[in-house]
Design an enzyme around this catalytic site. Structure first.
Site, PDB file in Angstrom:
ATOM      1  N   GLU A 249     176.210 173.211  61.011  1.00  0.00           N
ATOM      2  CA  GLU A 249     176.489 173.416  59.595  1.00  0.00           C
ATOM      3  C   GLU A 249     175.242 173.778  58.781  1.00  0.00           C
ATOM      4  OE1 GLU A 249     178.975 170.243  58.075  1.00  0.00           O
ATOM      5  OE2 GLU A 249     180.606 170.833  59.411  1.00  0.00           O
TER       6      GLU A 249
ATOM      7  N   GLU B  29     184.555 171.656  65.006  1.00  0.00           N
ATOM      8  CA  GLU B  29     184.925 170.425  64.279  1.00  0.00           C
ATOM      9  C   GLU B  29     186.190 170.721  63.492  1.00  0.00           C
ATOM     10  OE1 GLU B  29     182.110 168.422  61.793  1.00  0.00           O
ATOM     11  OE2 GLU B  29     180.411 168.847  63.138  1.00  0.00           O
TER      12      GLU B  29
END
Length: 615
Positions: free
Chosen positions: A298, A390
């Protein structure tokens, strides 16, 4: 992590990628406004559907009732756009007309021009449960893909080495056992986790100005995975302290360093040596065929990457080249971004270069994933594997939705949406043994895991297990009636012996309905096409408030205690079962080859019909 730090982290991560009304920029600016928007009133909801827009990754629903149009927020805390219709808005008031419009999106952060609006109001309750019909065809519709099997998420894998306790349970063995359960019972093949390069494993230090690489800690971790039968997706993160340009930039309770390297050549050497070591230790054929390398986590969130976007793209370039220098057949990908961000940016950065992208990876929570195939095609990479590394009901720690039946039905909606377009949809995570923002304060605390501390199977674990019970041959399904597609969905498959599994669930994306709403309950009629006169034993398994729900069992016995006593642990283990709604029944197909079953399906709830043919 302090209370103030936790609040700051949640503030920064909690509302990710929600495009605003004026976010008409980038690739989305070239998208046409959707056409054919239509609204249907149903009991407790309005269902919207529309014609697809070429090049769209998804669609953002806007709503107005006298005020300006605003994106319809279903409370998932992440990307609001959905990949396709139908979409059920369950947040309106019966009889109150709302105006709806739609915008196509190219990614998780930009929206194109609005469609022509439509107006509709939800219907009021009429004193009964509207009927939804599920028709299951008898002809094969191809092989049932299984996007839940390629991988699952985990807390940092060095946690498997911990001998500390949470809730009286030793952490390391329980994390290992949770991963074994995911492999043995759910068919999961790989694990994706953060922090394999963190200092707790001693991977990188400097001595006398020289870099020292020590992979013995990594070996201890990965050897345990291999013993279970799992393989790692090697997330190349986070930054070792001695290599960090700013060691003070950290995240999580374990202080993971999120800064770029201070020496790019030494970072390249570290990645190259790690890759070479793993290939030598576990075998070239093994690592090439069953492992993969993902660059960071991320980076589009400053909490996870303190550098600039350009520095991340440099990190990707350097890392990918280092991996490929060991063996060009090794798989490497990214950007591993939050909320489907930086997809176009990374693809644009790689355009015209010889840099690899063996898979495209990103994340989303509280929603079904967008369709990234058009983005890949527009950059000349059609067919590249798409891995959502995710995914779950919420990005927010300690959110009670994770322990609910709502999460079980939500999981089925997401996995079914992935069929035919996503190679891997990785549930985040396997176990509630998790310490990013501190360890669990009590048994059911809103953890991310399919399994609790103590490895009790939550409702959403059973949803994943039921997916695994389906056969390999997918059967055609059509759903009709009040709430079809937007609320009630189904999936069916046949085993080689002629047995049939049928999953049906009732759920909305609207997380204000986590606890249910009687006006959204439905009566289900299932009709299955089978050989005429064939007899079947039918078992009906259910996940709802009173079935396959260990959370409810604990609430009834806990008496305010945060953790079970030794005897309560034993009792909970005995009650932690997949429950039948009623005793098994035998039914025979009619002369025209129809087998019919009826039942009530609350919102939220999941039913699984198991049809076993009898001689």
């Amino acid at each position: 992590m302090t209370g103030d730090a936790r609040a700051d982290w949640e503030e920064r991560i909690g509302r990710r990628g929600v495009p605003g009304q004026d976010a008409h920029h980038g690739a989305a600016a070239s998208l046409a406004p959707p056409t054919g928007l239509r609204a249907t009133s149903g009991q407790g909801h309005v269902t919207l559907d529309w014609d697809p827009v070429p090049g769209a990754a998804g669609y953002l629903v806007y709503r107005a009732a006298g005020e300006p149009y605003q994106p319809l927020d279903h409370g998932g805390g992440d990307v609001l756009a959905v990949p396709a219709g139908p979409y059920a808005d369950t947040s309106g008031e019966p009889g109150k007309i709302r105006h709806y419009a739609l915008a196509a999106v190219a990614d998780g952060s930009s929206a194109g021009p609005l469609s022509e609006p439509v107006a509709m109001a939800p219907g009021a309750a009429n004193g009964g449960r509207p009927e939804v019909t599920i028709e299951i065809g008898g002809q094969a519709a191809g092989q049932l893909e299984r996007p839940w099997e390629p991988m699952i998420g985990s807390e940092h894998l060095s946690y498997m080495l911990s001998q500390e306790r949470t809730g009286g349970q030793v952490i390391g063995p329980e994390v290992r056992e949770a991963l074994r359960i995911a492999h043995d019972e759910l068919g999961v093949r790989a694990v994706r986790a953060h922090a394999i390069l963190c200092d707790d494993l001693g991977v990188y230090t400097e001595s006398g100005g020289r870099a020292v690489h020590d992979f013995s800690g990594v070996d201890r971790v990965y050897d345990q995975l291999m013993e279970i039968g799992l393989r790692p997706v090697v997330e190349l993160s986070f930054m070792p302290r001695d290599l960090a340009s700013d060691p003070g930039k950290t995240v999580f309770s374990y202080g993971a360093i999120v800064s770029p390297p201070r020496d790019w050549d030494r970072w390249a050497d570290l990645v190259r040596d790690l890759t070479a070591h793993l290939t030598e230790r576990y075998g070239r054929d093994e690592v090439v065929s069953r492992w993969a390398f993902e660059v960071w986590n991320e980076p589009n969130l400053e909490v996870f990457w303190s550098g600039t976007p350009q520095e991340y793209f440099r990190l990707y370039d350097v890392s990918a080249r280092a991996v490929k220098s060991v063996d060009p057949d090794l798989r490497v990908g990214g950007p591993s971004s939050a909320a489907a961000g930086w997809i176009g940016e990374l693809l644009g950065h790689l355009e015209g270069s010889d840099l690899p992208l063996d898979f495209l990876s990103t994340h989303v929570y509280g929603n079904v994933p967008l369709d990234l195939r058009p983005a890949l095609a527009s950059f000349g990479r059609p067919g590249a594997p798409i891995w959502w590394t995710e995914w779950g009901t919420t990005p927010t720690h300690f959110h009670h939705v994770g322990d609910t039946v709502f999460a079980a039905a939500f999981l089925l909606r997401g996995m079914t949406s992935a069929l035919g377009r996503i190679e891997a949809l990785s549930h985040w995570v396997a176990s509630d043994h998790f310490e990013e923002l501190g360890r669990p304060p009590e048994l059911f605390h809103g953890g991310f895991g399919l399994l609790s501390v103590g490895n009790l199977r939550k409702p959403r674990y059973w949803a994943m297990a039921l997916l695994g019970r389906l056969g390999r041959t997918r059967l055609p399904v059509s759903v009709s009636g009040d709430g079809a597609g937007g609320l009630v969905e189904a999936l069916a498959a046949r085993h080689d012996d002629g047995g049939i599994g049928i999953l049906a669930w009732n759920v909305t994306l609207d997380q204000s309905k986590i606890g249910g709403d009687p006006v959204l309950d439905r009566r289900i009629r299932v009709r299955v096409r089978v050989p005429p006169g064939t007899a079947y034993d039918i078992r009906h398994y259910r996940i709802d408030a009173g079935h396959s729900n260990i959370v409810t069992a604990w609430e009834h016995m806990r008496d305010g205690a945060p953790w079970p006593s030794r005897q309560q642990w034993a009792t909970l283990a005995e009650r932690n079962t997949l429950d039948q709604l009623r005793p098994a029944e035998r039914a025979t197909a009619s002369g025209d080859g129809t087998l019919e079953v009826g039942f009530d399906l609350p919102l939220p709830a999941v039913s699984y019909l198991e049809l076993a043919p009898q001689a």
